[in-house]
Enzyme design. Structure first.
Site, mmCIF file in Angstrom:
data_model
loop_
_atom_site.group_PDB
_atom_site.id
_atom_site.type_symbol
_atom_site.label_atom_id
_atom_site.label_comp_id
_atom_site.label_asym_id
_atom_site.label_seq_id
_atom_site.Cartn_x
_atom_site.Cartn_y
_atom_site.Cartn_z
ATOM 1 N N ASN A 52 -39.542 71.994 12.285
ATOM 2 C CA ASN A 52 -39.772 70.687 12.958
ATOM 3 C C ASN A 52 -39.057 70.061 11.673
ATOM 4 O OD1 ASN A 52 -41.445 68.674 12.603
ATOM 5 N ND2 ASN A 52 -43.395 69.509 11.418
ATOM 6 N N GLY A 88 -44.941 71.050 2.491
ATOM 7 C CA GLY A 88 -43.756 69.675 1.773
ATOM 8 C C GLY A 88 -43.732 70.266 0.194
ATOM 9 N N SER A 92 -43.390 75.915 3.437
ATOM 10 C CA SER A 92 -42.771 76.116 1.984
ATOM 11 C C SER A 92 -41.902 77.454 2.384
ATOM 12 C CB SER A 92 -43.009 75.701 0.526
ATOM 13 O OG SER A 92 -44.141 73.925 0.535
ATOM 14 N N LYS A 114 -39.754 66.515 11.633
ATOM 15 C CA LYS A 114 -40.335 65.009 10.976
ATOM 16 C C LYS A 114 -39.671 64.660 10.933
ATOM 17 C CE LYS A 114 -42.289 68.557 7.279
ATOM 18 N NZ LYS A 114 -43.662 68.728 6.326
ATOM 19 N N GLU A 127 -49.950 66.969 9.517
ATOM 20 C CA GLU A 127 -49.980 65.397 8.790
ATOM 21 C C GLU A 127 -49.657 64.723 9.785
ATOM 22 O OE1 GLU A 127 -45.405 66.329 8.439
ATOM 23 O OE2 GLU A 127 -45.863 67.390 6.582
ATOM 24 N N HIS A 154 -50.251 68.927 14.187
ATOM 25 C CA HIS A 154 -50.016 69.660 12.701
ATOM 26 C C HIS A 154 -50.358 68.602 11.602
ATOM 27 C CE1 HIS A 154 -46.641 69.077 9.651
ATOM 28 N NE2 HIS A 154 -46.318 69.311 10.098
ATOM 29 N N GLU A 169 -51.034 77.166 8.477
ATOM 30 C CA GLU A 169 -50.167 75.731 7.734
ATOM 31 C C GLU A 169 -51.020 75.604 6.818
ATOM 32 O OE1 GLU A 169 -46.341 74.234 9.264
ATOM 33 O OE2 GLU A 169 -47.422 73.314 10.434
HETATM 34 C C1 PEP Z 1 -43.954 71.911 8.068
HETATM 35 O O1 PEP Z 1 -43.555 70.232 8.500
HETATM 36 O O2 PEP Z 1 -45.300 72.096 9.716
HETATM 37 C C2 PEP Z 1 -43.809 72.512 7.282
HETATM 38 C C3 PEP Z 1 -44.755 73.786 7.042
HETATM 39 O O3 PEP Z 1 -42.956 71.510 6.416
HETATM 40 P P1 PEP Z 1 -42.335 72.180 5.147
HETATM 41 O O4 PEP Z 1 -41.679 73.786 5.098
HETATM 42 O O5 PEP Z 1 -41.063 71.394 4.074
HETATM 43 O O6 PEP Z 1 -43.310 72.720 3.806
#
Ligand code: PEP
Length: 252
Positions: free
Chosen positions: A9, A173, A213, A11, A97, A95, A167
């Site tokens: 992703n 992040g 992450s 973003k 965010e 998601h 997640e």
């Molecule tokens: C994501 O954007 O779904 C995500 C898991 O981000 P990151 O890997 O940066 O934590």
């Protein structure tokens, strides 16, 4: 045996030309002998060019969001048909965010999921608890609500189009990854919910990705957990070498 699904992703990162460059690098460096589904999820504007750059490769292209109506007076929104025309075969819904920064509710997430399935597209339903919820021992109840409101009543014939992404919000992040045990525990709980809703056979076939992450150094450990069927990757998907390192972690 569920085939791992590793999706990157991007973003709100990458211009069109940067996205095309990353897609081409990835197509070149991707380990072709790892039996996994691979996808990139660029920002809307880069989707058509990235999809063209990946034509003839097995790398799929998805969208980060979608609107549930097909057309009309919905300024700023993008429909399933538009996404498909641009080269997408799936989209993320829910998601963290979008839920936590942009105020998306479980009801909105469900409308998007239904629209994608009705348009014969695949969907990744993202779920996960906040740090406060984890610390208050509410992880399972949050997952229960999100998974059930996201999927209860979905026709069993459409379930093969669904991936769930666990997640934990506190791991996205932040550089703070769930331990392998925490990930497996949450995935097994989600598998249990799916079993309750759809029966064991259907639930066993649904892929559950871990996101939060993920990096090349922790991918193998996470992806070797019995209920972890792939990864949804943010930051580490912005570079072809690190994303490729994560794909290597899906080698069985
Ligand atoms: C994501 O954007 O779904 C995500 C898991 O981000 P990151 O890997 O940066 O934590």
């Amino acid at each position: 045996m569920r085939k791992p699904f590793v999706a990157g992703n991007w973003k709100m990162n990458k211009t069109i030309s940067q996205g095309v460059e990353l897609a081409k690098n990835l197509a070149e460096k991707r380990p072709s002998n790892v039996d996994a589904d691979i996808a990139v999820i660029p920002p809307f504007l880069a989707i058509p060019s990235v999809a063209r750059a990946l034509e003839g490769t097995p790398i799929r292209v998805g969208a980060q969001d979608v609107y549930w109506e097909e057309s009309g007076a919905f300024t700023g929104e993008i429909s399933c048909g538009m996404l498909r025309d641009a080269g997408c075969s799936f989209a993320l819904v829910g998601h963290s965010e979008r839920r936590h920064v942009l105020g998306e509710t479980d009801e909105i997430v469900r409308k998007k999921l239904d629209a994608l399935l009705a348009a014969d597209m695949d969907v990744i339903l993202c779920v996960g608890e906040t740090l406060e919820e984890r610390e208050a021992d509410q992880t399972n109840s949050r997952l229960d609500t999100q998974v059930k409101s996201g999927l209860q009543g979905v026709s069993e014939t459409l379930l093969s189009r669904v991936t769930v992404a666990y997640e934990p919000v506190w791991a996205i992040g932040t550089g703070r990854t769930a331990t392998e045990e925490q990930a497996q525990q949450a995935h097994a709980f989600i598998r249990g919910l799916l079993t309750e809703m759809f029966g064991q056979q259907k639930a066993q076939a649904i892929r559950i990705q871990y996101g939060g992450s993920v990096k090349p150094s922790n991918a193998k450990g996470l992806l070797s957990q019995p209920d972890v069927d792939g990864a949804l990757v943010g930051g580490a998907a912005l570079d072809a070498d690190s994303f490729t390192g994560i794909i290597e972690g899906a080698r069985r």
